[in-house]
Design an enzyme around this catalytic site. Structure first.
Site, PDB file in Angstrom:
ATOM      1  CB  SER A  10      97.790 -30.201 104.709  1.00 35.20           C
ATOM      2  OG  SER A  10      97.565 -30.729 103.891  1.00 35.20           O
ATOM      3  CG  ASN A  11      95.608 -29.760  99.642  1.00 35.57           C
ATOM      4  OD1 ASN A  11      96.638 -29.333  98.826  1.00 35.57           O
ATOM      5  ND2 ASN A  11      95.434 -31.044 100.025  1.00 35.57           N
ATOM      6  NE  ARG A  59      74.515 -37.798  98.515  1.00 34.84           N
ATOM      7  CZ  ARG A  59      74.261 -37.118  97.323  1.00 34.84           C
ATOM      8  NH1 ARG A  59      73.088 -36.710  97.026  1.00 34.84           N
ATOM      9  NH2 ARG A  59      75.282 -36.631  96.600  1.00 34.84           N
ATOM     10  CG  MET A  84      87.016 -36.739 102.750  1.00 32.21           C
ATOM     11  SD  MET A  84      87.812 -37.257 101.224  1.00 32.21           S
ATOM     12  CE  MET A  84      89.733 -37.044 101.772  1.00 32.21           C
ATOM     13  CG  LEU A  87      80.141 -30.584  95.761  1.00 33.82           C
ATOM     14  CD1 LEU A  87      80.781 -29.498  95.009  1.00 33.82           C
ATOM     15  CD2 LEU A  87      79.871 -30.006  96.875  1.00 33.82           C
ATOM     16  CG  HIS A 103      91.650 -37.560  93.369  1.00 28.16           C
ATOM     17  ND1 HIS A 103      90.784 -38.137  94.228  1.00 28.16           N
ATOM     18  CD2 HIS A 103      92.367 -38.862  92.554  1.00 28.16           C
ATOM     19  CE1 HIS A 103      90.863 -39.355  94.328  1.00 28.16           C
ATOM     20  NE2 HIS A 103      91.546 -39.885  93.363  1.00 28.16           N
ATOM     21  CG  ASP A 139      87.459 -38.046  92.562  1.00 32.20           C
ATOM     22  OD1 ASP A 139      87.442 -36.728  93.066  1.00 32.20           O
ATOM     23  OD2 ASP A 139      87.800 -38.871  93.143  1.00 32.20           O
ATOM     24  CD  GLU A 168      97.207 -33.845  97.845  1.00 32.38           C
ATOM     25  OE1 GLU A 168      96.325 -33.255  98.402  1.00 32.38           O
ATOM     26  OE2 GLU A 168      97.271 -35.127  97.967  1.00 32.38           O
TER      27      GLU A 168
HETATM   28  C1  GAR Z   1      94.503 -34.676 100.589  1.00 30.75           C
HETATM   29  O1  GAR Z   1      95.407 -35.621 100.237  1.00 30.75           O
HETATM   30  C2  GAR Z   1      93.491 -34.489  99.223  1.00 30.75           C
HETATM   31  O2  GAR Z   1      93.994 -34.612  97.961  1.00 30.75           O
HETATM   32  C3  GAR Z   1      92.583 -35.670  99.630  1.00 30.75           C
HETATM   33  O3  GAR Z   1      92.463 -35.795 100.878  1.00 30.75           O
HETATM   34  C4  GAR Z   1      93.600 -35.135 101.327  1.00 30.75           C
HETATM   35  C5  GAR Z   1      93.188 -34.028 102.313  1.00 30.75           C
HETATM   36  O4  GAR Z   1      94.256 -33.492 103.011  1.00 30.75           O
HETATM   37  N1  GAR Z   1      91.219 -35.575  98.866  1.00 30.75           N
HETATM   38  C6  GAR Z   1      90.383 -36.709  98.616  1.00 30.75           C
HETATM   39  O5  GAR Z   1      90.877 -37.856  98.609  1.00 30.75           O
HETATM   40  C7  GAR Z   1      89.570 -36.426  97.607  1.00 30.75           C
HETATM   41  N2  GAR Z   1      88.817 -37.547  97.210  1.00 30.75           N
HETATM   42  P1  GAR Z   1      94.257 -32.113 103.740  1.00 30.75           P
HETATM   43  O6  GAR Z   1      92.794 -32.110 104.558  1.00 30.75           O
HETATM   44  O7  GAR Z   1      95.294 -32.082 104.626  1.00 30.75           O
HETATM   45  O8  GAR Z   1      94.144 -31.010 102.687  1.00 30.75           O
END
Ligand code: GAR
Length: 204
Positions: A10-11, A59, A84, A87, A103, A139, A168
């Site tokens: 979604s981001n 990895r 997730m 890097l 985050h 983070d 976000e």
């Molecule tokens: C979002 O809430 C993002 O902030 C979080 O995962 C979600 C991804 O949503 N990221 C983390 O927790 C990173 N540690 P999305 O795939 O719909 O963008």
């Protein structure tokens, strides 16, 4: 820009929409996923963006393949959008000051996974989201923008996550545009947001 994803995307969608709406002066040249089933890949395909899937068992092999891929794509900015994995130092050192993450908490509170659950369990009354540059910690990099949201009495992880997600999307778009405009300056742990460049008057 190259966008790294692992899931729903979604981001990523907010960034695609932000570009289309003229809120970001930039272009996504590749969406890279560590999961071939990530819904984010469908969103990228829908927008006509090149997609790349890297699935490696070890990895080390994954990180090497990702570095090769990023070096080939050679983006000005790398965006982690629900990606997730951490890097490798080699990747971070190859793109200094050019990797951003979003985050779902007000860092430095609740780093890592399940930040929304951590916030609920801790009992905070306010949480939110953070866009930051990525360094070698988890983070921990210099913070670019944060936005707060309230935690409500009746919240569960889903309702709180949804409220954070909404902010976000706009916060990430804002941070990316600041970068695109050359308005972010990293000074140690602090990120200075420079004023917009003055509009040039035309000489008639
Ligand atoms: C979002 O809430 C993002 O902030 C979080 O995962 C979600 C991804 O949503 N990221 C983390 O927790 C990173 N540690 P999305 O795939 O719909 O963008």
């Amino acid at each position: 820009m190259a966008v790294l994803v692992s899931g729903r995307g979604s981001n990523l969608q907010a960034i695609i929409d932000g570009i289309e709406a003229g809120k970001i002066n930039g272009e996504i040249v590749a969406v890279i996923s560590d999961k071939k089933r990530a819904y984010a890949l469908k969103r990228a395909e829908g927008a006509g963006i090149q997609t790349i899937v890297i699935e490696e068992d070890s990895r080390e092999a994954f990180q090497r393949a990702l570095l090769d891929c990023l070096s080939a794509v050679d983006p000005d900015l790398i965006l982690l959008a629900g990606f997730m994995r951490l890097l490798s130092p080699a990747i971070i050192q190859s793109f200094p000051g050019r990797i951003m993450n979003i985050h779902p908490s007000l860092l430095p509170s609740f780093p890592g996974v399940q930040a929304q659950r951590q916030a609920l369990e801790y009992g905070v009354k306010v949480t939110g989201c953070t866009v930051h540059f990525v360094d070698e910690g988890m983070d921990t990099g210099p913070i670019i923008l944060q936005e707060a949201v309230p935690v409500l009495e009746e919240d569960d992880v889903d309702s709180l996550s949804a409220r954070i997600l909404e902010v976000e999307h706009r916060t990430y778009v804002k941070a990316i545009q600041l970068f695109a405009q050359g308005r972010l300056e990293i000074e140690g742990r602090r990120v200075r947001i420079l004023p917009p460049a003055p509009v040039k008057e035309e000489i008639v």
